[in-house]
Design a protein around this motif. Sequence first.
Motif, PDB file in Angstrom:
ATOM      1  N   ILE A 283       3.561  26.525  -7.795  1.00  0.00           N
ATOM      2  CA  ILE A 283       4.194  25.197  -7.743  1.00  0.00           C
ATOM      3  C   ILE A 283       3.511  24.324  -6.698  1.00  0.00           C
ATOM      4  O   ILE A 283       3.249  23.125  -6.936  1.00  0.00           O
ATOM      5  N   TYR A 284       3.217  24.918  -5.537  1.00  0.00           N
ATOM      6  CA  TYR A 284       2.510  24.163  -4.498  1.00  0.00           C
ATOM      7  C   TYR A 284       1.132  23.722  -4.996  1.00  0.00           C
ATOM      8  O   TYR A 284       0.702  22.589  -4.749  1.00  0.00           O
ATOM      9  N   ALA A 285       0.437  24.607  -5.667  1.00  0.00           N
ATOM     10  CA  ALA A 285      -0.898  24.273  -6.176  1.00  0.00           C
ATOM     11  C   ALA A 285      -0.826  23.141  -7.193  1.00  0.00           C
ATOM     12  O   ALA A 285      -1.719  22.273  -7.238  1.00  0.00           O
ATOM     13  N   ALA A 286       0.227  23.130  -7.994  1.00  0.00           N
ATOM     14  CA  ALA A 286       0.334  22.129  -9.053  1.00  0.00           C
ATOM     15  C   ALA A 286       0.868  20.792  -8.549  1.00  0.00           C
ATOM     16  O   ALA A 286       0.404  19.730  -9.008  1.00  0.00           O
ATOM     17  N   LEU A 287       1.792  20.804  -7.599  1.00  0.00           N
ATOM     18  CA  LEU A 287       2.501  19.575  -7.251  1.00  0.00           C
ATOM     19  C   LEU A 287       2.176  19.020  -5.861  1.00  0.00           C
ATOM     20  O   LEU A 287       2.238  17.803  -5.659  1.00  0.00           O
TER      21      LEU A 287
END
Length: 324
Positions: A283-287
């Motif tokens: 999620i961190y990588a995506a957002l």
Amino acid sequence: MDKSIASVYLLFVVGLLETFLGRIGLTVNTLIAYGGRVVLIGSSVWVNMPIYLTLLITGSLLMVLSSTIKLLGLRDVYAEYCTFRQVAYSLKNSIIAFLYEYRYFVVFLFSFTLRFIPELVVWPWLIGYDTPEYVATLKDYLVKPAFFTYTKWYGYYTILPPLLYLILYPIAHVIDPWYIFKVVPSIIFGLESVALMYFLDKGLKWNYYKCYIATILYSAYPISLRFSWDLHRNSLGNIFLFLAMGRLESKNNWRDPVLIAFTILGALSHQTTATLLAIIFLIYAALKAKGFERIGYLVLASTCIAMDIVYVKFKIILPNPMLG
């Protein structure tokens, strides 16, 4: 050193000596009575000698009293104030300051005590459905320390997350695993509450009143307590999950060595922790991450996923077409 400080230290030393003499007296009398056939740590057999029990209890109370006077600064209260209202006001401020400064210790002590009460009630029997299996597994490791390889769990060979057993393995050479799992689950539950407060305090930036309320509600919640009865690897994983989330929110840097350590330790604790950490990093990588940071978080997620693959014995588990 003024007289008030000296008297507090003297009170503590007297309590310590009384406790030491009481403990030594009980041990010596038990060894004499049973001819050295009693295990000194974890044994429920001891000789009832009122004089030594009295020394233990009064000594412990003196140490608690002197420590409370020193930590809360009550000696200053007696020196500077004379009215009841002023004493009460100063005492309230001292308690508030103590609860803030030692908040992690307070929540640990609260959670540990709450979790340890059932252990005392049913002593020396174990609590939880899975706990005897943990004891048996740790005893198996004493015979053959086959960490990261196939180990029997409920009669089936599987690859268990090894961190809990790695921590307890050297202790098990000194203390019987049965008694280890009478105490360690309460310690884990206390540390789990500490980790939760760290996440709320450092990660979400809550004030310490909200941190206290949330942590105490979590510790006193029946589901949390039931979870801690026999899901010990899960509970250990929760510690590093909370710590990793708190570190991630406060630093937001995938290169942070503390975050990396928490991630690895969490993945070594339990497969559920590894899965949750992988999802968080994805999620961190995506957002949130930008540019090269995405690769860093993807590496952390891949590490957790790799541990999951090891735990499922390198097989992708698909639903049974007949059972769903």
